[in-house]
Design a protein around this motif. Structure first.
Motif: not given
Length: 433
Positions: A151-157, A166-170, A188-189, A192-197
């Motif tokens: 979830i990138a910054s502005s995508e948070h409700f 943030c990036a999370a995995v069950p 931070g921003a 949201a990149g693919p390396q973090t996931m």
């Protein structure tokens, strides 16, 4: 105290939710919003999350937290997670969080300055970050979908957390495949990149592998029988079946996956809840809508035995002789335990919806009616919203009616529910069920 403005919280919530959708009540997603985010916004709005004022609540005090997490299965792999991911989070000015299956954060690690900033949004140990309490966010949405989520910054409700990504995995139990919790990186921003996931995925899979190793080691240490007779390994294999929302079953056994034929799907669906087995005549009645020759069933069973391997099926009577797990039984188990939210999360659609087998039709209708009744009785508006947004619940008039009564009048989804209920009343009549 927040400054008073001419725009109410409810109006801001309406603007926020409707920004992603056209005037058709969310049926068409705006190009600028990912569907996974738009669906989560709808659930967050239905749950009554205030996008401008609500922070995740802290639900575990320090004493309860210590006791709870020390007994949690993920305590066995937290040192590994910290070593492979937590240290990197410190170096990158992020925080690593490990939470339970309900979204409660059990460990939050990072540099002191970053932790202090995270405290300002209640991203702390003991806080509940599921969607119902915190709106759209990677930990809560990942748990709801049982899938990796960024979830990138502005995508948070919630606007209060939009400075963060943030990036999370069950993380799953390696034996039962149940969700044990999650691992998350928040920062931070760059998060949201693919390396973090990729890093978070790898950490979650390492945790699952370590849990499997620990379980195997303990099993060997404590098992009263270290040797098994020939054939015992085959008898202890597990046949895993998935059939919810699928035209045919997916069967997994012995490390191999098979897409079954429609008839083989029907046969296993009927046999899986018959531990004592069925005679050929009984199985024919359950599987075939018309009269057939017994040789037809024998031929199907021979092909099915050859496909699954020796030691899985037995004849006279026909029955499955290995342990079984299936997605429709998992839904029923959650309902029996009163966990309606978990049951709905696992319910991917009607069981083998294209099958005309009498036994499958009976099981399909019974499960769908049980899930539907539990959702109706739950009083939880977000569960009703999820049901009516599915293809199997889109024209469920009583669900739309109950949803319109349950949603608060300030919710942007309430007028949508009222309008759809009126449309279906005109189409089917008020007595439609």
């Amino acid at each position: 105290m927040a400054a008073v403005t001419t725009e109410s919280a409810a109006e801001r919530a309406r603007r926020r939710a409707h920004a992603a959708f056209l005037s058709d009540g969310g049926a068409t997603v705006a190009d600028s919003v990912r569907p996974v985010v738009a669906d989560s916004w709808l659930r967050s709005s239905a749950a009554g999350v205030d996008p401008d004022a609500q922070l995740a609540p802290v639900v575990l005090d320090p004493a309860d937290l210590d006791d709870y997490r020390s007994a949690h299965p993920l305590s066995q792999v937290f040192p590994l997670l910290y070593d492979v991911l937590g240290r990197a989070a410190v170096d990158c000015e992020c925080v690593m969080a490990v939470g339970d299956a309900e979204g409660k954060l059990l460990w939050v690690c990072g540099a002191p300055g970053v932790l202090r900033r995270a405290e300002s949004i209640n991203f702390v140990e003991g806080a509940a970050w599921d969607e119902v309490h915190a709106g759209t966010n990677a930990p809560g949405t990942a748990l709801h979908l049982d899938s990796p989520v960024q979830i990138a910054s502005s995508e948070h409700f919630n606007r209060l957390v939009q400075k963060w990504s943030c990036a999370a995995v069950p993380i799953h139990d390696p034996e039962t495949h149940a969700v044990l919790g999650l691992v998350d990186i928040t920062g931070g921003a760059d998060v949201a990149g693919p390396q973090t996931m990729g890093m978070v995925r790898a950490a979650a899979r390492m945790a699952e592998s370590e849990l499997a190793r620990i379980g195997l080691e303990r099993g060997l240490l404590h098992s009263p029988r270290l040797w098994s007779p020939p054939g015992a390994a085959a008898a202890e294999r597990t046949l895993r079946l998935r059939g919810l929302g699928l035209p045919d079953c997916i069967a997994e056994i012995g490390g191999r996956s098979h897409r079954l034929s429609p008839r083989h799907s029907d046969i296993l669906t009927v046999l899986v809840d018959q531990p004592d087995g069925l005679s050929a005549e009984q199985l024919e009645i359950e599987v075939y809508a018309a009269d057939v020759h017994s040789s037809t069933m024998r031929s199907e069973m021979t092909r099915l035995r050859n496909l699954l391997g020796a030691g899985v099926l037995q004849s006279r009577p026909y029955r499955i002789v290995v342990q079984t797990e299936c997605d429709w039984s998992a839904v029923a188990a959650q309902l029996a335990a009163g966990r309606v939210r978990d049951a709905l999360r696992l319910y991917k659609g009607p069981l083998l919806p294209q099958s005309s087998s009498p036994g499958v039709e009976q099981r399909r209708d019974a499960l769908q009616n049980q899930v539907r009744a539990a959702v109706l009785a739950s009083g939880e508006a977000d569960l009703m919203v999820a049901w009516t947004r599915s293809r199997w619940g889109a024209q469920d008039l009583p669900m739309w009616q109950q949803q319109s009564r349950t949603l608060p009048s300030t919710s942007p989804l309430q007028p949508v529910a009222v309008a759809e209920a009126r449309r279906l009343e005109a189409l089917f009549g008020r007595s439609h069920s």
